[in-house]
Design an enzyme around this catalytic site. Structure first.
Site, mmCIF file in Angstrom:
data_model
loop_
_atom_site.group_PDB
_atom_site.id
_atom_site.type_symbol
_atom_site.label_atom_id
_atom_site.label_comp_id
_atom_site.label_asym_id
_atom_site.label_seq_id
_atom_site.Cartn_x
_atom_site.Cartn_y
_atom_site.Cartn_z
ATOM 1 N N LYS A 198 -11.256 -6.652 -2.068
ATOM 2 C CA LYS A 198 -11.807 -5.432 -2.637
ATOM 3 C C LYS A 198 -11.563 -5.478 -4.135
ATOM 4 C CE LYS A 198 -10.943 -2.502 1.326
ATOM 5 N NZ LYS A 198 -10.003 -1.424 1.625
ATOM 6 N N HIS A 246 -8.957 -2.098 -8.428
ATOM 7 C CA HIS A 246 -9.416 -0.835 -9.009
ATOM 8 C C HIS A 246 -8.426 -0.286 -10.023
ATOM 9 C CE1 HIS A 246 -6.794 1.491 -6.414
ATOM 10 N NE2 HIS A 246 -7.318 0.924 -5.341
ATOM 11 N N HIS A 295 -4.818 0.010 -9.316
ATOM 12 C CA HIS A 295 -4.047 -1.231 -9.415
ATOM 13 C C HIS A 295 -3.748 -1.552 -10.881
ATOM 14 C CE1 HIS A 295 -6.247 -1.994 -5.480
ATOM 15 N NE2 HIS A 295 -4.990 -1.829 -5.152
HETATM 16 N N1 ARG Z 1 -2.502 -3.264 -1.417
HETATM 17 C C1 ARG Z 1 -2.166 -1.871 -1.347
HETATM 18 C C2 ARG Z 1 -3.347 -1.026 -1.802
HETATM 19 O O1 ARG Z 1 -4.148 -1.462 -2.560
HETATM 20 C C3 ARG Z 1 -0.986 -1.518 -2.187
HETATM 21 C C4 ARG Z 1 0.292 -2.156 -1.746
HETATM 22 C C5 ARG Z 1 1.477 -1.391 -2.210
HETATM 23 N N2 ARG Z 1 2.716 -1.964 -1.826
HETATM 24 C C6 ARG Z 1 3.232 -1.897 -0.597
HETATM 25 N N3 ARG Z 1 4.366 -2.499 -0.377
HETATM 26 N N4 ARG Z 1 2.683 -1.198 0.362
HETATM 27 O O2 ARG Z 1 -3.461 0.110 -1.400
#
Ligand code: ARG
Length: 475
Positions: free
Chosen positions: A48, A51, A54
């Site tokens: 994805k 965004h 991030h």
């Molecule tokens: N990849 C996840 C997202 O984009 C965020 C991860 C955050 N870190 C974790 N340990 N859950 O929503």
């Protein structure tokens, strides 16, 4: 408390400070740290778009990591990439549909994965079997089915290479790339078994295994087909990281919207009697508006940085004062664009929502990253053009003007500001820096003034680096 206490009547501490910093480089405030810190940040999902949430995580996380290193903690920076879940079944189907091969993956992995995901989703709108198929593929991945799993490994490698190009522009370097797929059903099962033993699990109405974190709240952690969930992978990852790092604190820099998720995570670790559960800290932040796009056209981080760079390049080409040779313009306009993006973010309080605004962000005036760079460049050129000598004795009797006092006050706040940001995990930029005026021409400045401006310059540069900027000497 800051070891620097300065009032107008008590300049002497600052002078000692100025000298020490000149002789030994900018020294950090004295704190008894030596803690083992993990900062997990950025963590995009690989199919994805990266965004804006991030991006915020990347900017804030990098700054928190910088502050911790500056204050002598042992820091490990982890990027935890999302590459797991039924959505990756979709990606896989999309790739098969178009016969995408490794070469394509190699040249543009992020966009290729994303289009595959979008294509398969479109197909699913008219064909209900696709969803079941995607679930089946994910199940194969979960159980480490050879062919599918090996392909996945390659996809991951290409993606990291591509991401690193962009992180480099932001001066962000991770110590470790970790993946949700490190925590497949197999590994999660070990912990599920432990929970069964402790009689913590019940089946919910969808036949999922769930754990009661409170009287009213059950959190599902394993689906009825035996595949894992986001939360179960996080539980397993936290335990694994604690075993590997024995961290004192682990920060998760993740948007506000995931507050429940992290509360659940910490509560579940408590249920498992893990005494270190409270060492996990969710560092949350608000949303960014003004970057949403029409359906299907995602905003990629790279595109944001490119646009900022182009705008700055154009301005540098048009400005009569530009001091950068043409062949170096690309590099400096990239640094300027990135500075604009970073400061627009860090000048907000973390929890604030804000609107993405190209004009404000890249404005030479006002509270922008461009202004900070400009201030630093002016201090550099002042030093370069001055015929005064950089002395090592500080003579406070010669520095009398009110402007001097203002600047000294600003310099003296460095320790305090750094410590405050560290404690509150708020970068809290002091924009007073851009009010720094250099009124006199170099010829009027004595050695003492040069010493003062030199100190201002190195403190400003150090502050910019902590925020994640690369200080420019010319622009
Ligand atoms: N990849 C996840 C997202 O984009 C965020 C991860 C955050 N870190 C974790 N340990 N859950 O929503």
């Amino acid at each position: 408390m800051s070891n620097l206490y300065v009032t107008f009547g008590k300049k002497i501490d600052t002078y000692t400070f100025i000298l020490e910093n000149n002789l030994f480089g900018v020294r950090p405030p004295l704190v008894d740290n030596n803690k083992n810190i993990i900062v997990e940040f950025s963590s995009p999902n690989i199919a994805k778009p990266f965004h804006i949430g991030h991006l915020r995580s990347t900017i804030i996380g990098n700054c928190i990591a910088n502050l911790n290193s500056f204050l002598k903690n042992e820091v490990t920076k982890i990027n935890y990439l999302g590459d797991w879940g039924t959505q990756f079944g979709y990606v896989y189907i999309g790739m098969k549909m178009k016969n995408i091969d490794n070469i394509e993956m190699h040249t543009d992995p992020i966009k290729t994965l994303y289009t595959s995901y979008v294509d398969a989703n479109k197909l699913a709108e008219s064909n209900p079997n696709i969803h079941e198929h995607a679930k089946e593929i994910f199940r194969q991945l979960e159980f480490e089915d050879d062919e599918v799993y090996k392909n996945w490994e390659k996809i991951k490698q290409f993606t990291v290479l591509e991401l690193e190009k962009t992180y480099k522009r932001l001066s962000v370097k991770f110590d470790q790339y970790e993946w949700e797929s490190m925590y497949t059903a197999k590994k999660v099962n070990k912990i599920i078994n432990k929970m069964e033993e402790m009689q913590l699990l019940k089946l919910d109405n969808k036949n999922r295994k769930a754990i009661a974190v409170s009287e009213e709240k059950n959190v599902p952690i394993m689906k009825s087909d035996g595949t894992s969930l986001y939360i179960s992978r996080d539980i397993t990852a936290a335990i694994d990281r604690f075993e590997r790092h024995k961290f004192d604190t682990m920060y998760y820099i993740v948007e506000n919207g995931q507050t429940d998720h992290f509360n659940n995570l910490i509560q579940i670790l408590h249920k498992l009697n893990l005494t270190w559960a409270d060492r996990l800290k969710h560092v949350k932040f608000g949303r960014v508006h003004g970057m949403s796009t029409r359906k299907g056209t995602a905003v990629f981080l790279e595109d944001i940085l490119n646009k900022a760079k182009e705008i700055m390049k154009q301005r540098q080409l048009e400005a009569k004062t530009t001091k950068i040779p043409l062949d170096k313009l690309d590099e400096s306009s990239d640094i300027l664009g990135v500075s604009g993006v970073i400061i627009q973010d860090l000048k907000q309080n973390r929890m604030n929502n804000y609107k993405f605004d190209w004009d404000l962000m890249l404005n030479m005036k006002g509270d922008s990253g461009i202004k900070l760079q400009y201030t630093h460049c002016r201090l550099c050129s002042l030093e370069e053009l001055s015929d005064a000598t950089l002395v090592t004795e500080c003579d406070s009797a010669l520095l009398k003007e009110p402007e001097v006092d203002q600047l000294i006050l600003l310099i003296s706040q460095f320790d305090e500001v750094v410590l405050k940001s560290y404690e509150e995990l708020e970068p809290s930029i002091n924009m007073a820096w851009h009010k720094l005026t250099i009124k006199n021409e170099p010829k009027d400045l004595g050695n003492q003034r040069l010493l003062l401006f030199h100190t201002a310059k190195i403190i400003l540069a150090q502050s910019m680096k902590l925020l994640g900027l690369t200080p420019l000497e010319k622009m």
